[in-house]
Design a protein around this motif. Sequence first.
Motif, PDB file in Angstrom:
ATOM      1  N   LEU A 171      29.707  44.939  30.955  1.00  0.00           N
ATOM      2  CA  LEU A 171      29.889  43.515  31.235  1.00  0.00           C
ATOM      3  C   LEU A 171      31.071  42.925  30.480  1.00  0.00           C
ATOM      4  O   LEU A 171      31.858  42.144  31.031  1.00  0.00           O
ATOM      5  CB  LEU A 171      28.595  42.761  30.910  1.00  0.00           C
ATOM      6  N   ASP A 172      31.229  43.291  29.211  1.00  0.00           N
ATOM      7  CA  ASP A 172      32.345  42.789  28.415  1.00  0.00           C
ATOM      8  C   ASP A 172      33.671  43.282  28.984  1.00  0.00           C
ATOM      9  O   ASP A 172      34.642  42.530  29.074  1.00  0.00           O
ATOM     10  CB  ASP A 172      32.178  43.218  26.955  1.00  0.00           C
ATOM     11  N   SER A 173      33.714  44.545  29.383  1.00  0.00           N
ATOM     12  CA  SER A 173      34.935  45.102  29.992  1.00  0.00           C
ATOM     13  C   SER A 173      35.266  44.357  31.276  1.00  0.00           C
ATOM     14  O   SER A 173      36.424  44.012  31.532  1.00  0.00           O
ATOM     15  CB  SER A 173      34.748  46.593  30.284  1.00  0.00           C
ATOM     16  N   ASP A 174      34.253  44.123  32.084  1.00  0.00           N
ATOM     17  CA  ASP A 174      34.413  43.384  33.329  1.00  0.00           C
ATOM     18  C   ASP A 174      35.044  42.016  33.090  1.00  0.00           C
ATOM     19  O   ASP A 174      35.988  41.625  33.766  1.00  0.00           O
ATOM     20  CB  ASP A 174      33.028  43.170  33.943  1.00  0.00           C
ATOM     21  N   CYS A 175      34.480  41.296  32.129  1.00  0.00           N
ATOM     22  CA  CYS A 175      34.953  39.944  31.848  1.00  0.00           C
ATOM     23  C   CYS A 175      36.409  39.943  31.382  1.00  0.00           C
ATOM     24  O   CYS A 175      37.225  39.148  31.850  1.00  0.00           O
ATOM     25  CB  CYS A 175      34.044  39.289  30.811  1.00  0.00           C
ATOM     26  N   GLY A 176      36.749  40.847  30.469  1.00  0.00           N
ATOM     27  CA  GLY A 176      38.114  40.891  29.950  1.00  0.00           C
ATOM     28  C   GLY A 176      39.140  41.315  30.979  1.00  0.00           C
ATOM     29  O   GLY A 176      40.217  40.724  31.085  1.00  0.00           O
ATOM     30  N   VAL A 177      38.818  42.321  31.761  1.00  0.00           N
ATOM     31  CA  VAL A 177      39.772  42.802  32.760  1.00  0.00           C
ATOM     32  C   VAL A 177      39.922  41.785  33.898  1.00  0.00           C
ATOM     33  O   VAL A 177      41.018  41.602  34.431  1.00  0.00           O
ATOM     34  CB  VAL A 177      39.390  44.210  33.267  1.00  0.00           C
ATOM     35  N   ALA A 178      38.837  41.096  34.249  1.00  0.00           N
ATOM     36  CA  ALA A 178      38.945  40.044  35.266  1.00  0.00           C
ATOM     37  C   ALA A 178      39.907  38.948  34.802  1.00  0.00           C
ATOM     38  O   ALA A 178      40.728  38.456  35.588  1.00  0.00           O
ATOM     39  CB  ALA A 178      37.575  39.453  35.573  1.00  0.00           C
TER      40      ALA A 178
END
Length: 140
Positions: free
Chosen positions: A61-68
């Motif tokens: 989830l954290d990766s998703d948020c940052g890359v988005a």
Amino acid sequence: MTGLDEIKSLMAVGERPPMMAMFDIDLDEVEHSRVVFSASPGRQSYNFMGIAHGGYAAILLDSDCGVAANAAAPSPVNCVTLELKVAYHAPLTEEIGRVRAIGQVLSIGKRVAHTEAKLIDAQGKLYASATSTLLITARQ
């Protein structure tokens, strides 16, 4: 080059950051302000209770948020997590199979982005969700 262009170029050559390789996480889709990662929770992510540790879902989830957020930026940026709130809806196990983390930007300014993400299985069952506040900084 935009943040989206950077991510697409990394996808084109199949380059994964070391953490993504370690947890066998793939970046499957990217568009402006939205990304989709996928992974299969396995025994290597299990805690003492025999389910995936909450940190495993948080990584996705954290990766998703940052890359988005980077995908929404006019140039490649660093997205530093200031706050991540994760809600766990159901336990993850290897029997579930591949899960998808879908993240999107809610709002983005020059210094701060607000994002959200959800972690679902192939049938759309929700396992975890998150909201995140990210500090946007220029790349050095």
